[in-house]
Design a protein around this motif. Sequence first.
Motif, short mmCIF file in Angstrom:
data_model
loop_
_atom_site.label_atom_id
_atom_site.label_comp_id
_atom_site.label_asym_id
_atom_site.label_seq_id
_atom_site.Cartn_x
_atom_site.Cartn_y
_atom_site.Cartn_z
N GLY A 1 -70.81 -25.70 23.67
CA GLY A 1 -70.72 -26.00 22.25
C GLY A 1 -69.29 -26.13 21.78
N MET A 2 -68.41 -25.29 22.29
CA MET A 2 -67.00 -25.40 21.93
C MET A 2 -66.43 -26.73 22.41
SD MET A 2 -66.26 -22.66 20.26
CE MET A 2 -64.46 -22.74 20.25
N ALA A 3 -66.71 -27.08 23.67
CA ALA A 3 -66.22 -28.35 24.21
C ALA A 3 -66.79 -29.52 23.43
CB ALA A 3 -66.59 -28.46 25.69
N PHE A 4 -68.07 -29.44 23.10
CA PHE A 4 -68.77 -30.53 22.41
C PHE A 4 -68.14 -30.80 21.05
CE2 PHE A 4 -72.10 -32.13 19.62
CZ PHE A 4 -72.71 -33.11 20.39
N GLN A 5 -67.88 -29.73 20.26
CA GLN A 5 -67.32 -29.93 18.92
C GLN A 5 -65.87 -30.37 18.96
OE1 GLN A 5 -69.06 -29.82 15.90
NE2 GLN A 5 -67.17 -30.91 15.37
N LEU A 6 -65.09 -29.78 19.86
CA LEU A 6 -63.70 -30.19 19.98
C LEU A 6 -63.60 -31.65 20.39
CD1 LEU A 6 -62.31 -26.97 21.69
CD2 LEU A 6 -61.69 -27.81 19.41
N ALA A 7 -64.51 -32.09 21.27
CA ALA A 7 -64.54 -33.49 21.68
C ALA A 7 -64.96 -34.37 20.51
CB ALA A 7 -65.49 -33.68 22.85
N ASP A 8 -65.92 -33.90 19.71
CA ASP A 8 -66.39 -34.67 18.57
C ASP A 8 -65.28 -34.87 17.55
OD1 ASP A 8 -68.86 -35.90 17.54
OD2 ASP A 8 -68.63 -34.51 15.87
N ASP A 9 -64.48 -33.83 17.34
CA ASP A 9 -63.36 -33.93 16.41
C ASP A 9 -62.32 -34.93 16.91
OD1 ASP A 9 -64.59 -32.04 14.84
OD2 ASP A 9 -63.34 -30.37 15.52
N LEU A 10 -62.10 -34.94 18.21
CA LEU A 10 -61.17 -35.91 18.79
C LEU A 10 -61.71 -37.32 18.67
CD1 LEU A 10 -59.71 -34.31 22.04
CD2 LEU A 10 -58.41 -35.41 20.22
N LEU A 11 -63.02 -37.45 18.84
CA LEU A 11 -63.65 -38.76 18.75
C LEU A 11 -63.41 -39.39 17.38
CD1 LEU A 11 -65.44 -40.42 20.73
CD2 LEU A 11 -67.43 -39.53 19.50
N ASP A 12 -63.40 -38.56 16.35
CA ASP A 12 -63.15 -39.04 14.99
C ASP A 12 -61.75 -39.61 14.85
OD1 ASP A 12 -63.93 -39.21 12.13
OD2 ASP A 12 -62.31 -37.76 11.88
N ILE A 13 -60.85 -39.17 15.71
CA ILE A 13 -59.46 -39.64 15.65
C ILE A 13 -59.23 -40.83 16.57
CG2 ILE A 13 -57.06 -39.03 16.22
CD1 ILE A 13 -57.75 -36.16 15.32
N VAL A 14 -59.73 -40.73 17.81
CA VAL A 14 -59.35 -41.71 18.83
C VAL A 14 -60.31 -42.87 18.97
CG1 VAL A 14 -58.17 -39.91 20.15
CG2 VAL A 14 -60.51 -40.50 20.74
N SER A 15 -61.50 -42.79 18.35
CA SER A 15 -62.49 -43.83 18.53
C SER A 15 -62.84 -44.49 17.20
CB SER A 15 -63.76 -43.26 19.17
OG SER A 15 -64.80 -44.23 19.20
N ASP A 16 -63.15 -45.77 17.27
CA ASP A 16 -63.62 -46.50 16.10
C ASP A 16 -65.14 -46.63 16.11
OD1 ASP A 16 -61.05 -46.99 15.07
OD2 ASP A 16 -60.79 -48.67 16.44
N VAL B 1 -60.56 -29.15 25.35
CA VAL B 1 -61.93 -29.58 25.67
C VAL B 1 -62.21 -29.32 27.14
CG1 VAL B 1 -63.52 -31.54 25.84
CG2 VAL B 1 -61.99 -31.35 23.87
N ARG B 2 -61.29 -29.70 28.01
CA ARG B 2 -61.47 -29.50 29.45
C ARG B 2 -61.62 -28.02 29.77
NH1 ARG B 2 -56.75 -33.02 29.54
NH2 ARG B 2 -57.45 -35.20 29.74
N LYS B 3 -60.85 -27.18 29.11
CA LYS B 3 -60.91 -25.74 29.37
C LYS B 3 -62.29 -25.18 29.07
CE LYS B 3 -59.67 -22.51 26.48
NZ LYS B 3 -58.88 -21.66 25.54
N TRP B 4 -62.84 -25.53 27.91
CA TRP B 4 -64.16 -25.02 27.54
C TRP B 4 -65.25 -25.61 28.41
CZ3 TRP B 4 -64.76 -20.78 24.85
CH2 TRP B 4 -63.75 -20.38 23.96
N ALA B 5 -65.10 -26.86 28.80
CA ALA B 5 -66.10 -27.48 29.68
C ALA B 5 -66.11 -26.80 31.04
CB ALA B 5 -65.81 -28.98 29.84
#
Length: 325
Positions: A209-224, A290-294
Amino acid sequence: MAFTDEQLEEWIEGLTAQVESRLLETLRTPHNFVEEAARYLVDAGGKMFRPALVMAAGGLGLEEGTVNEDALVSAAVAVELTHVASLYHDDVMDEAELRRGAPSAHRKWSNSVAIMIGDYMLAEASVLGASLGVDFVRYQGHTISRLVQGQIAEMVGPSQGVDPITHHLEVIKGKTAALINAAARYGGWFGGLEPDQVEQLTQYGENLGMAFQLADDLLDIVSDESGKSPGTDLREGVPTLTTLLIQTHRRSEDERLLSLLSGPVSDSDLSETLALVRAHPAVEEARDEVRKWAEKARACLSGFEESASTRLLNVVCDQAVMRSS
């Protein structure tokens, strides 16, 4: 009998289809407006990640023949109802414009309607949970308590002297990791696993869950191509690990960026802000987190014998990392 990866995938797809059907059945009510509003986000589509995780974890009991499929489906429906309820509530508090590519429910109707529909869905999840036993009800209540406390912690911000990044990670543990933790735990329970295995799956879900949310937050920045408009968190002034790292480092060359991040970013400044954030080394630092939590999640699977389910649960860890790339 050992299940192949393809057989497990077919089994999960079959049960997930049952979850989708049961979800709509649960929301059926003579009050047409309530049903319409409750189905609004469900019909808008979602990844059904949490129900699928319930099934993937439950699949660990397939080879032993200990799986209670009906209970798995019921638990997965309760988890998804809880998740969608939290989205209705979150969008009101965040004043979000979009959810799942459509206008958020509070924009379509009103704050009051969105809040009450979220409450309605939590109530239906509780009714469903009553059929699964007192341990389920107790843990579900504990999980919702964590969700609420995480949301409140985000609203009030860190106390004086508390590191903002530490506070942010605690918020994520409540708002996101708690329910993913529960999804994995329920899979273990109704997959008929031993108590120590259930605990390992619970911790797997927490870390995932930690990895998932941290990745989701990054997605909001790096992805269109996320479910929200790019830079939604920036426009709403919602802190993320990346922006907190930028503000913590306070490099001299970031004077303009720090000024832009001092409050909600205006539409006119969004393109510039996104470009500056994407070029900042804090993005890679957030990816490392993200990698750490995964990897912590993956380590929780080390005590299980290799099977189609463990391979799938490992793939989910990989996907969390890939989403942040």
